[in-house]
Write a protein that holds these residues in place. Structure first.
Motif, mmCIF file in Angstrom:
data_model
loop_
_atom_site.group_PDB
_atom_site.id
_atom_site.type_symbol
_atom_site.label_atom_id
_atom_site.label_comp_id
_atom_site.label_asym_id
_atom_site.label_seq_id
_atom_site.Cartn_x
_atom_site.Cartn_y
_atom_site.Cartn_z
ATOM 1 N N UNK A 43 -1.160 -47.109 39.352
ATOM 2 C CA UNK A 43 -0.613 -46.874 38.019
ATOM 3 C C UNK A 43 -0.909 -45.430 37.600
ATOM 4 N N UNK A 44 0.113 -44.766 37.083
ATOM 5 C CA UNK A 44 -0.054 -43.433 36.499
ATOM 6 C C UNK A 44 0.047 -43.599 34.988
ATOM 7 N N UNK A 45 -1.020 -43.251 34.274
ATOM 8 C CA UNK A 45 -1.085 -43.548 32.848
ATOM 9 C C UNK A 45 -1.594 -42.364 32.051
ATOM 10 N N UNK A 46 -1.309 -42.403 30.757
ATOM 11 C CA UNK A 46 -1.861 -41.415 29.826
ATOM 12 C C UNK A 46 -1.954 -42.063 28.467
ATOM 13 N N UNK A 47 -2.974 -41.716 27.724
ATOM 14 C CA UNK A 47 -3.070 -42.256 26.384
ATOM 15 C C UNK A 47 -2.057 -41.591 25.465
ATOM 16 N N UNK A 48 -1.774 -40.323 25.722
ATOM 17 C CA UNK A 48 -0.934 -39.516 24.830
ATOM 18 C C UNK A 48 0.387 -39.167 25.494
ATOM 19 N N UNK A 152 3.545 -46.797 39.749
ATOM 20 C CA UNK A 152 4.123 -47.276 38.489
ATOM 21 C C UNK A 152 3.854 -46.265 37.390
ATOM 22 N N UNK A 153 4.931 -45.730 36.843
ATOM 23 C CA UNK A 153 4.845 -44.796 35.720
ATOM 24 C C UNK A 153 4.844 -45.612 34.437
ATOM 25 N N UNK A 154 3.785 -45.524 33.652
ATOM 26 C CA UNK A 154 3.649 -46.339 32.448
ATOM 27 C C UNK A 154 3.888 -45.518 31.188
ATOM 28 N N UNK A 155 4.230 -46.187 30.089
ATOM 29 C CA UNK A 155 4.410 -45.460 28.821
ATOM 30 C C UNK A 155 3.071 -45.021 28.247
ATOM 31 N N UNK A 156 3.086 -44.084 27.303
ATOM 32 C CA UNK A 156 1.828 -43.668 26.667
ATOM 33 C C UNK A 156 1.210 -44.822 25.883
ATOM 34 N N UNK A 157 -0.080 -44.717 25.651
ATOM 35 C CA UNK A 157 -0.743 -45.709 24.816
ATOM 36 C C UNK A 157 -1.441 -46.787 25.618
ATOM 37 N N UNK A 159 -0.629 -50.384 25.270
ATOM 38 C CA UNK A 159 0.079 -51.557 24.766
ATOM 39 C C UNK A 159 0.438 -52.606 25.790
ATOM 40 N N UNK A 160 1.549 -53.292 25.506
ATOM 41 C CA UNK A 160 1.960 -54.479 26.255
ATOM 42 C C UNK A 160 2.187 -54.222 27.742
ATOM 43 N N UNK A 161 2.781 -53.079 28.072
ATOM 44 C CA UNK A 161 3.105 -52.814 29.476
ATOM 45 C C UNK A 161 1.843 -52.775 30.331
ATOM 46 N N UNK A 162 0.819 -52.108 29.858
ATOM 47 C CA UNK A 162 -0.433 -51.997 30.605
ATOM 48 C C UNK A 162 -1.078 -53.367 30.789
#
Length: 283
Positions: A43-48, A152-157, A159-162
């Motif tokens: 997973x590739x993630x970012x809070x912002x 997996x490119x995830x949305x910021x934050x 939330x539900x996806x994570x």
């Protein structure tokens, strides 16, 4: 004495409530299932938002493919998908005889995104349960074939996806993306805490847009103050430069590592890909 007794009672109540909530959540969680043919999920993630996470994910996936890995790239951003543009794929996925989606492929990377299933000018207005259902469909309703790594490119934050990803499939590890300034770092720390609570391994942090290389003198130009501390974040994997060609490459749908394979930008991604592959082998 009375105040101490009240504080103790509140702490005791909070502990019991937290335990009860965990039991309720455990009952309702779906059983994790591996994706057939997929060895590892990263997973590739970012809070912002705005830190270049999707660009990192696309170039990382392409670099893995150029190193000989069998790679898939899933766009987990249901509301703002960008992988179709970055990977130059606009066609809808076909269906096989088992009604599973066959992800389109470009640059030797199999790609799937909600952006391939909706009109370019359309908008998705869904509540959480529908988002989680869509993620499950994209993950398990797809014939990924044999993959070494699914990125997996995830949305910021946070939330539900994570949450949905971690509930449905075993995630090998997470790469966090941040820019080196306080606002981004603070939010990235929150994202790291979320994955720690879900017991998902964190590979480290990619520091994006830290510097640039002058085309004339080849010297390094720093964009952020050096006193900005990233010590509270997990291990820094690499620093990615800001390159003048990134915008053109993204809009043309040709990742930088593909068009400029010998650039400083591409060299940093080779370091990242090799480091992640090494960490996977050690797990």
């Amino acid at each position: 004495m009375l105040g101490s007794h009240i504080n103790f009672s509140l702490r005791s109540y909070a502990t019991k409530l937290n335990h009860h909530q965990k039991l309720l959540m455990a009952r309702s969680l779906p059983k994790k299932e591996t994706l057939f043919g997929v060895k590892d999920i990263i997973v590739v993630a970012s809070g912002k938002g705005g830190v270049g996470k999707s660009t990192i994910a696309a170039n990382f996936a392409c670099t893995l493919a150029r190193l000989g890995k069998r790679v898939g790239l899933l766009d987990g951003d249901i509301f703002g998908p960008s992988i179709p543009l970055l990977m130059n794929i606009q066609s809808e996925p076909l269906l096989n005889d088992k009604n599973l989606m066959i992800p389109p492929e470009n640059y030797n990377v199999k790609c799937l995104s909600m952006g391939m299933l909706t009109p370019l000018d359309g908008s998705i207005i869904w509540r959480g349960p529908l988002v989680m259902s869509a993620i499950q469909r994209l993950l398990k309703g797809t014939d990924w074939g044999l993959l070494d790594i699914l990125v997996i490119d995830t949305p910021p934050g946070t939330g539900d996806v994570h949450l949905s990803l971690n509930q449905h499939v075993p995630v090998t590890g997470v790469i966090l993306v941040s820019t080196p300034h306080t606002a981004s770092i603070q939010v990235t720390i929150r994202g790291a805490k979320m994955y720690e609570k879900m017991n998902v391994p964190i590979f480290g942090v990619v520091e994006n847009m830290r510097y640039s290389i002058c085309e004339n003198c080849k010297s390094r130009i720093e964009f952020f103050k050096k006193d900005v501390s990233m010590e509270s974040l997990p291990l820094k994997l690499i620093s990615i430069p800001l390159d003048a060609h990134i915008a053109d490459c993204s809009e043309a749908g040709v990742p930088m590592v593909v068009k400029y394979p010998n650039s400083e930008y591409a060299n940093q991604f080779k370091r990242l890909a090799k480091e992640i592959c090494s960490l996977i082998e050690k797990k």
